[in-house]
Every structure is written in C-alpha cells, then in structure tokens.
Design an enzyme around this catalytic site. Structure first.
Site, mmCIF file in Angstrom:
data_model
loop_
_atom_site.group_PDB
_atom_site.id
_atom_site.type_symbol
_atom_site.label_atom_id
_atom_site.label_comp_id
_atom_site.label_asym_id
_atom_site.label_seq_id
_atom_site.Cartn_x
_atom_site.Cartn_y
_atom_site.Cartn_z
ATOM 1 C CD GLU A 308 -2.987 -1.305 2.144
ATOM 2 O OE1 GLU A 308 -2.564 -0.840 3.058
ATOM 3 O OE2 GLU A 308 -4.269 -1.298 1.969
ATOM 4 C CG ASP A 381 -7.651 -5.553 4.682
ATOM 5 O OD1 ASP A 381 -6.784 -5.739 5.641
ATOM 6 O OD2 ASP A 381 -7.777 -4.371 4.474
ATOM 7 C CD GLU A 409 -10.393 -1.370 8.025
ATOM 8 O OE1 GLU A 409 -8.898 -2.056 8.711
ATOM 9 O OE2 GLU A 409 -9.187 -1.158 7.122
HETATM 10 C C1 BDP Z 1 -6.434 -2.415 6.211
HETATM 11 C C2 BDP Z 1 -6.407 -0.930 6.046
HETATM 12 C C3 BDP Z 1 -5.351 -0.334 6.598
HETATM 13 C C4 BDP Z 1 -4.004 -0.980 6.756
HETATM 14 C C5 BDP Z 1 -4.075 -1.482 6.184
HETATM 15 C C6 BDP Z 1 -2.457 -2.799 6.926
HETATM 16 O O1 BDP Z 1 -7.265 -0.277 5.588
HETATM 17 O O2 BDP Z 1 -5.522 1.243 6.803
HETATM 18 O O3 BDP Z 1 -2.778 0.170 6.732
HETATM 19 O O4 BDP Z 1 -5.250 -2.475 6.544
HETATM 20 O O5 BDP Z 1 -2.567 -4.074 7.843
HETATM 21 O O6 BDP Z 1 -7.182 -2.981 6.857
HETATM 22 O O7 BDP Z 1 -1.557 -2.177 6.549
#
Ligand code: BDP
Length: 705
Positions: A308, A381, A409
């Site tokens: 990301e 996720d 989340e």
């Molecule tokens: C997702 C989230 C994000 C996190 C990412 C992570 O949306 O905010 O930074 O995973 O785990 O669940 O790095």
C-alpha cells in the site's frame, strides 16, 4: 437572585453527595477489573482464602504490582483489604517461587517456563492456604490475575488446582496510532499515547492499560502505526517510548516500534535504503544500539514494507528476506526481533488473495532466526469471515505470527455489537494440515481497539474483543463462549440467567454480522476509504483490486470469485487435501462458497433454495438476528446498571438500522445485476438503489492522519 443561587448550590450539593454505600456509576473505565462487592456467600468464601498475603521481601516492582492488585481486588470484592504477612497463617494467599516455596510441597516448576503459574489450595502445617506459584515474578503477576478471575467466576477457591502455561510465546497488541494522536481504524477516540506531553507527563491511563494487558497475559505492545513515520525512531520519540516502557516493565510488557524502511534516507541523510548497502546496514546497526541504550528490553520492529505504498526492499530490486534480515542483524546482538508483515498485494495481481503467498512462500527458509513473518488471519483484509490464510502451514522453515484485528474496521466499527471470540476461535482452530493455525505460530498480534474514550474501546461490548484476544492468545484452546462468560461475570453481572442471556447474544453476534454484510463467502463490499456501510456497486477506483465488483463479480450469469483451477487457481496454495476440497463447490464449506466459486444464481444450495433465494434469506436472517439481540437486551433491564444498559441499547438500535441498510442496499444492487425478481414474501428494499449509491460519509472516523 441570591435565593436562587443558594437554592441552586443546595441542589448541586445534593446531587454530589451520593448516599453512603451506593454503587459507583459504571462508566466502563474499570474494564473487567471492576472488583465490585460479591454477594455474601462468595464474599465469605473469598475472605477465608485471603486473610493475609504472603510474599517475598523486598518485593520487585513486578511482585509489588501483583500484591497491589490482589489487595485492590480483595478489598473491592469483600470490603476488606488483606495485609501482607511473613507467616503462612490460616487463610493465607502465598506468592511463591522456587526461592521461597514451602518445603515438602511438590510443584511442577519444570513445566511452568517463565510465564506459567499454578494456583493450588492445600493444607500446610494444619493451616488452609492457597499457593500462587511461578518461576518468576511475572508468572506470579499472571497467577494473581488468574486467582482474582477465579474468585469472580464462581470457582471454588477451597479446591483450586489449576496450571496455566501460555502456548504462544509472543502476545502483542499492535496500535495503529499516529504521532499526532489520530488512530488509523480507531473508533474509540484519540490515541492514548499523549506523545506531546511524553516523556515528562505520564497519564494515569498508561498504568491501567498495563494492568489490563497483564491481566490477560499480553506481553508486548507496538506503539505506532504500521504506516509509520520515520520520526518515531528519532531521539525525542525514543525518549517518549522509553517513558512508556518504564511504566509497562513491571507488568511484563515490552515496547516495540513500527519502523519505516526508508528511515536511513529520511533521518540519516543517506541516498538509499537498499538493504544490501553497507552504509544502510551500518545506519540500522547504530540505530538499534541507540534504541537499546534508551530501552534495554526493547522488543523489536514491526515492518510494513512494499505494501500500500510503503517503502521496502523491492524498491531496490531486493526481496522481503533481504529487508527483514538486514533489520534482524541490527537487532540480534540485543535479543530483538523483526515482525515482517506479509500483507502485500501487487497492482497487477490477477487475484489479490493469492499475492501474499506468491511473494512469501518462495522465501521460506531464507529469513534470519529472529524474523517472524506476520500473516493476517485471511488473505484479503480482516473481513467478517475469511478462510484461513494459505501461508499457514506453507512456510514450515519460517516462524510465523498470526495477525488479528480487534478494532472492527469492517465489522461495524465500535457501533455494532459483534463479539469476535468466534472469529478468533475459527482461525486458531483451523487445520491447514495436521496442525492447527495456533500450533503453526510463534506469535499472535491483535490490532488494538483502545483509545481515549472513557470506556477505552468505544463501546462496552468492544471491551470483550480486547479481552477475548488476550485470553485466546494465551490459550488458543479456550472456547470463545467460555471466554465470553468469564468476561460477562467480571464486567456486567454474575446472576446466572443474565450471564446466560448475554453470552448467547455475544455468541450469535458474529454470524449475524456475516449474514447482514457478506454472507456465503462474499467479501470486500464496503464503502471506499472509510469502509463504512455497503457499496457493492463501486467499480471506478484506480486499482482493480480496490473495487467491490472485482471481489463479488456479480452479473447476469451469477456471483462469486472463481479461485478454483478453472479460475485464478488460488486454491492450489492450500495443502493438497484442502486444495482438492476447495476446488469443487459441492465440497467447499458453504460459509466460503462465493470466496472460491462463481456460481449461477439458480445453483442449488444445501437448503434446497436457489443461490439467489439463499443470499436474500441470509441477509434477512442477519437483520432478524440483530432484532433478536435488541429484544434480549431489553429483557435485561434491571439486571444491568442503568447507564450501561441504556448505552448498549442505543448502540443496538443503530446497529439494527445499519444492518437493514446493508441488507437493503446489497439486495437492491444484486437484484439490479441479476435481473431476478425477489423471492415470494420478501420485503423489497426501502429505497431505490440510487439512494444508497448517493450516500457520502466524508467525516467517518478512523482514517488516521
Ligand atoms: C487495512 C487498512 C489500512 C491498513 C492496512 C494494513 O484499511 O488502514 O493500513 O490494512 O494492515 O486493513 O496495513
């Protein structure tokens, strides 16, 4: 005028002076460590077993913490605080290690390790005593909390014989807290770390946070967000982290930090962060030395790299092992470790669910001994339900950590009552091969749901998720319903009927959220960015694998992601028995069906219904379950203190509205693509599809800084 002022002042005084002995107002701050007065019979039993506390002198800070907790607990539960004593008087509670254990008592020291403990009631020279026995003071601290838990959960204190040894060595919270006190995916206020005032000013919460974690046996905490700023590694921030480490140390909790891979460039002025560059390696070595001078028992680094948009070794043509091993080498002389996250997905991947395994499995055996690869419970996720991640069982030569998300989340933030114990249980007990996921891991990490809200977690029931995470990390064999029961007894009430009712609510709540959000293996249907509410129609995001349509693939012909050999073949990442089972819809667990298969709308389900009718029925069942939770909770009025009862009721009312919204928006959307009529007798969505599409949530919490 004057009379009015006097009258007002009088009223205020009356309001402030509560009648002596009245119950304190429950605002949730005390978590499961409330220690409110027990009913007379258990109170008498407890008093007879805790007349004096016998412990070594001088007591270490950890032993002092154990004794203080026992005194506080017994005082709260019985109204009488026991004194310390040097003699094993009748009714003594004795904290013993091999150094001061009474002669002639056989204890299984060899099996307790550093953190395990024994609770045993016995007669010693004609006196009834209770031993809390452990090899170390931190073992005694855990044992003290275990004894207090036993005292509050109806266990006969005169016949105690318990042994508890953690099965997984590292049990950590991961805070996604930013240095400006925003919290990524935090729904409980701001970060509890007041970085600005640290290190000089220590909030009283830090100690209570440590007590809460120690009561569960958690032994580490990563203070800052995995999307890390390099600043957290500068001297001023290390001093702040050291101040927290100082508060946590007596409670057996080590401090860890998320490290930004490009810190040598950002802080060190180097032109590269290439892990094979000698100057970069030297920079990290010097940084590790500096950290250990400041925090001698520092746990290590957590790293999100090449994920990301975060920097990482691939930016320099190196792989994850190169990056992790470089950091590991810097920490190794100090006994530190690297938790290297496997949460990665490439923009061009044909199946995002297959990416983590594709990048990491080939590196099995190439990580240094002090690297642990941290794997999320599922391959996407933290969805309401995911099959276990295919990396579990696939890297036999690499220590693995399981990452769970405590903050919800994707499960209704801190508004929805969703007890995560059943989700944790599902993954911990999953069997990728001959062994369970719990047996495959050396660490368990939970993304924290803690914030500055008075009740810590944003709602009373979200405290249970912190609790369940800690208890099940300590003992993955615990049944989630049993964990719920002991939490309720300590948090709300010990009245058996009320306890049964609340445990039933909690147990049902996880399946309810799966049903009203993502039934039958659907996933990633939520709103963009903030992740609040349904948005299965979204198809215009920059990357294909950010769009809900990429994941559900609904069209005229059917719905679901084909990960079978006819599709992405992600099933091949599982061990052969699983791969074979998941390749065919008939042998795939129904709960995961649309995760692995794209099926026609008229596919026949186990119930005899068509897939379309089953999907609608699941959405309806989810909404009905939340309605049932509301009714059950309403029936508990009078059994629960008024303030918390009203607060939970208000949350449940919002949850019911939002469950309906999920159901209506998803059914409206899937109907628009399937072109099918609603099954007979089904309530049509309240609004037309466009009304749901038009909703915006620009100020939803949790997006961090
Ligand atoms: C997702 C989230 C994000 C996190 C990412 C992570 O949306 O905010 O930074 O995973 O785990 O669940 O790095």
């Amino acid at each position: 005028m004057k009379i009015w002022i006097q009258a007002l002042a009088g009223l205020l005084l009356v309001a402030l002076l509560q009648p002596a002995g009245s119950a304190p107002v429950e605002d949730g701050y005390d978590l499961w460590l409330r220690y409110r007065a027990l009913p007379p019979a258990p109170q008498a039993q407890l008093l007879a077993r805790a007349r004096r506390i016998v412990h070594a002198e001088p007591a270490s800070p950890t032993l002092q913490a154990a004794v203080a907790e026992l005194k506080r607990g017994v005082a709260g539960l019985t109204g009488r605080e026991p004194a310390s004593s040097a003699q094993p008087v009748d009714g003594a509670l004795m904290l013993v290690t091999p150094a001061n254990a009474p002669a002639g008592v056989e204890l299984p020291w060899g099996q307790l390790g550093r953190e395990g403990h024994v609770l045993r009631s016995l007669r010693l020279g004609g006196r009834a005593v209770t031993l809390i026995a452990a090899n170390t003071d931190v073992g005694l601290l855990y044992g003290s909390f275990a004894w207090l838990r036993a005292a509050q959960t109806g266990i006969d204190l005169s016949r105690l014989d318990q042994r508890a040894v953690p099965q997984v060595g590292l049990r950590l919270l991961n805070h996604w807290d930013n240095l400006d006190r925003t919290v990524e995916r935090g729904y409980a206020g701001a970060s509890i770390w007041d970085w600005w005032k640290l290190p000089g000013i220590l909030d009283a919460r830090y100690k209570d946070y440590a007590r809460a974690n120690a009561s569960l046996g958690l032994n580490g905490t990563v203070l800052n967000n995995v999307n890390a700023k390099a600043d957290s590694l500068t001297a001023p921030f290390l001093a702040k982290a050291a101040a927290l480490a100082h508060v946590f140390r007596p409670y057996g909790i080590k401090v860890w930090l998320s490290a930004r891979f490009s810190a040598p460039v950002e802080l060190g002025g180097l032109t590269t962060a290439d892990p094979l560059d000698p100057a970069v390696r030297a920079w990290w070595k010097a940084k590790a030395d500096e950290i250990y001078r400041t925090i001698p028992d520092f746990g290590g680094f957590l790293v999100k790299a090449n994920s990301e948009g975060q920097p990482g070794p691939q930016d320099y043509g190196r792989n994850h092992a190169d990056g992790a091993n470089m950091l590991a080498e810097a920490l190794a002389p100090h006994g530190g470790r690297v938790m290297w996250r496997a949460f990665v997905y490439a923009p061009d991947a044909s199946d995002r669910a297959a990416q983590g395994h594709a990048e990491f499995q080939p590196l099995d055996g190439r990580f240094a001994a002090n690297v642990i690869v941290q794997v999320k419970n599922g391959a996407i996720d933290f969805q309401p339900r995911e099959p276990f991640h295919p990396l579990f069982g696939a890297m036999p030569r690499t220590p693995l950590a399981l990452e769970l998300q405590i903050t919800k989340e994707y499960l209704g933030f801190s508004t929805h009552l969703v007890y995560l114990g059943p989700l944790f249980e599902e993954v911990l007990r999953a069997r990728p091969d001959g062994a369970t996921v719990a047996q495959h891991v050396q660490a368990i990490a939970g993304v924290a749901n803690v914030g500055t809200d008075r009740n810590w977690s944003g709602s009373d029931f979200d405290q249970a998720n912190w609790y369940a995470f800690g208890r099940m990390a300590w003992d993955p064999g615990l049944a989630s319903a049993d964990v719920a029961r002991e939490w309720v007894q300590q948090t709300f009430t010990s009245a058996p009927r009320a306890v049964d009712s609340i445990v039933a609510m909690m147990t049902a709540s996880r399946e309810a959220v799966v049903d009203y959000m993502t039934p039958l293996g659907l996933h990633h249907l939520m709103g963009t960015g903030h992740h609040h509410g349904p948005a299965p129609w979204v198809d215009n995001l920059e990357r294909a694998d950010w769009n809900p349509v990429y994941f559900h693939r609904a069209g005229r012909d059917g719905i679901g992601f084909d990960r079978s050999p006819r599709g992405s073949n992600a099933v091949a990442q599982y061990a052969p028995a699983w791969a074979a089972r998941l390749s065919r819809p008939e042998t795939t667990p129904e709960a995961w069906l649309l995760w692995f298969h794209h099926l026609p709308w008229d596919y026949r389900m186990a119930s005899g219904r068509s897939l379309w009718a089953e999907l609608v029925a699941r959405y309806d069942r989810g909404v009905e379950s939340v309605g049932a939770l509301r009714v059950q909770w309403a029936g508990l009025r009078g059994h629960i203190d008024a303030r918390r009862h009203a607060d939970v009721a208000a949350h449940l009312a919002v949850q019911e509205q939002e469950a309906r919204w999920w159901r209506d928006a998803c059914i409206a959307y899937f109907q628009s693509v399937s072109g099918l009529p609603l099954p007979a007798g089904v309530r049509p969505p309240e609004q037309p599809l466009d009304a749901y599409k038009a909703l915006r949530f620009n100020f939803a919490p949790g997006r961090g800084g």
